[in-house]
Design an enzyme around this catalytic site. Structure first.
Site, mmCIF file in Angstrom:
data_model
loop_
_atom_site.group_PDB
_atom_site.id
_atom_site.type_symbol
_atom_site.label_atom_id
_atom_site.label_comp_id
_atom_site.label_asym_id
_atom_site.label_seq_id
_atom_site.Cartn_x
_atom_site.Cartn_y
_atom_site.Cartn_z
ATOM 1 N N CYS A 73 33.600 20.107 30.739
ATOM 2 C CA CYS A 73 32.288 20.046 30.089
ATOM 3 C C CYS A 73 31.237 20.292 31.162
ATOM 4 C CB CYS A 73 32.076 18.695 29.408
ATOM 5 S SG CYS A 73 30.450 18.530 28.639
ATOM 6 N N HIS A 156 37.351 29.259 24.045
ATOM 7 C CA HIS A 156 36.098 29.663 23.415
ATOM 8 C C HIS A 156 36.272 31.000 22.714
ATOM 9 C CE1 HIS A 156 33.310 26.671 25.163
ATOM 10 N NE2 HIS A 156 34.161 26.678 26.178
ATOM 11 N N GLU A 205 31.332 22.907 18.624
ATOM 12 C CA GLU A 205 32.315 22.436 19.595
ATOM 13 C C GLU A 205 33.502 21.794 18.883
ATOM 14 O OE1 GLU A 205 31.253 20.576 23.265
ATOM 15 O OE2 GLU A 205 29.119 20.881 22.884
ATOM 16 N N CYS A 214 26.005 23.498 25.069
ATOM 17 C CA CYS A 214 27.408 23.478 25.496
ATOM 18 C C CYS A 214 27.513 24.316 26.761
ATOM 19 C CB CYS A 214 28.309 24.049 24.396
ATOM 20 S SG CYS A 214 30.064 24.143 24.860
ATOM 21 N N GLY A 217 30.484 26.635 26.865
ATOM 22 C CA GLY A 217 30.221 27.658 25.866
ATOM 23 C C GLY A 217 29.234 28.694 26.349
#
Length: 276
Positions: A73, A156, A205, A214, A217
């Site tokens: 993250c 992703h 997410e 994100c 992302g």
């Protein structure tokens, strides 16, 4: 009672618990209860700090609101790096995750830059359920068609659209996240390219739903946009919560993410009040 931090990166918010002493029991059910915005503290992810092994300053474990564990993250990494750096008066920190080590450094203006590691572009690295070209997946729902995929520690899929505001991501995201193409589910990003150096992004997410930002992302979005020839290797990524600076470094394929951190509040909680 134990202390906690409530932190966020561009509105992507976290409850941070320090378990470097190894005394806290936080499994999937307890993480989900703490993340609940009505009956818990509320967050996009629960972050558990653990004692590192050699080569890192801290281990960061990440739990989604459904209790599942995430690999990396970016927004949380900046927050945790700032906490650990403040403890020792440093401006460089290595945060270890189950997806790898993430070096972070403080920049002027309260910003932190994280080396998110290399973009993983092979179908097995994402991972996908079968061998295919990760630049064009045979996947679509409604207005979302033909995504590109990569892994930034998490899988992703990035869709490109002319008008981000016209996409009902809250409706389409759940079925795309759990499509059989993604054996570990996937984060679903939707990108509108404004200029070769500026894109807009919204992310559904996995395990968390729509979030204000994100980090991984944003990294995946820039990588996939550059692979499609829609941007260069450096761009500003505008998310609902604010802007991140993303660079896909040509020399080694690593992706660098720059953005702010913030502490919303600190407090004390009774961990035993939540189901184990």
């Amino acid at each position: 009672m134990i202390p906690f931090h409530k932190m966020h990166g561009l509105g992507n918010d976290f409850v941070v618990l320090d378990n470097r002493a190894g005394t806290l029991a936080v499994g999937a059910a307890r993480a989900a209860a703490l993340a609940d915005r009505r009956t818990g503290i509320g967050c996009d992810q629960l972050i558990l700090l653990e004692r590192p092994t050699e080569g890192a300053d801290v281990v960061m474990r990440i739990r989604n609101p459904d209790g599942s564990e995430a690999g990396a993250c970016g927004n949380a990494t900046r927050c945790i790096a700032s906490l650990i750096a403040a403890e020792g008066g440093r401006d460089r920190v290595v945060v270890r995750t189950i997806a790898g080590d993430l070096p972070a450094e403080a920049l002027p203006g309260g910003l932190w830059r994280v080396d998110m590691g290399p973009a993983r572009l092979g179908w097995q690295e994402v991972p996908l359920a079968a061998e295919m070209d990760t630049l064009h997946l045979p996947l679509g729902r409604g207005v979302l068609m033909d995504p590109a995929a990569c892994s930034m520690g998490n899988p992703h899929a990035t869709f490109f659209v002319p008008d981000l505001d016209a996409v009902p991501l809250a409706t389409l995201g759940p079925s795309l996240e759990t499509d059989p193409l993604f054996p570990q589910r996937a984060n679903i990003g939707v990108v509108q390219v404004l200029t070769p150096g500026h894109i807009r992004l919204a992310v559904w997410e996995r395990g968390a739903g729509l979030t204000l930002a994100c980090g991984s992302g944003a990294c995946a979005a820039l990588v996939n946009a550059a692979r499609r020839g829609l941007t260069g290797r450096r761009a500003t990524v505008s998310l609902p919560g604010g802007d991140l600076g993303i660079e896909w470094r040509e020399t080694d394929g690593h992706v660098l993410m720059t953005g702010p951190v913030a502490t919303a509040f600190t407090g004390m909680l009774d961990l035993d009040a939540y189901p184990a």
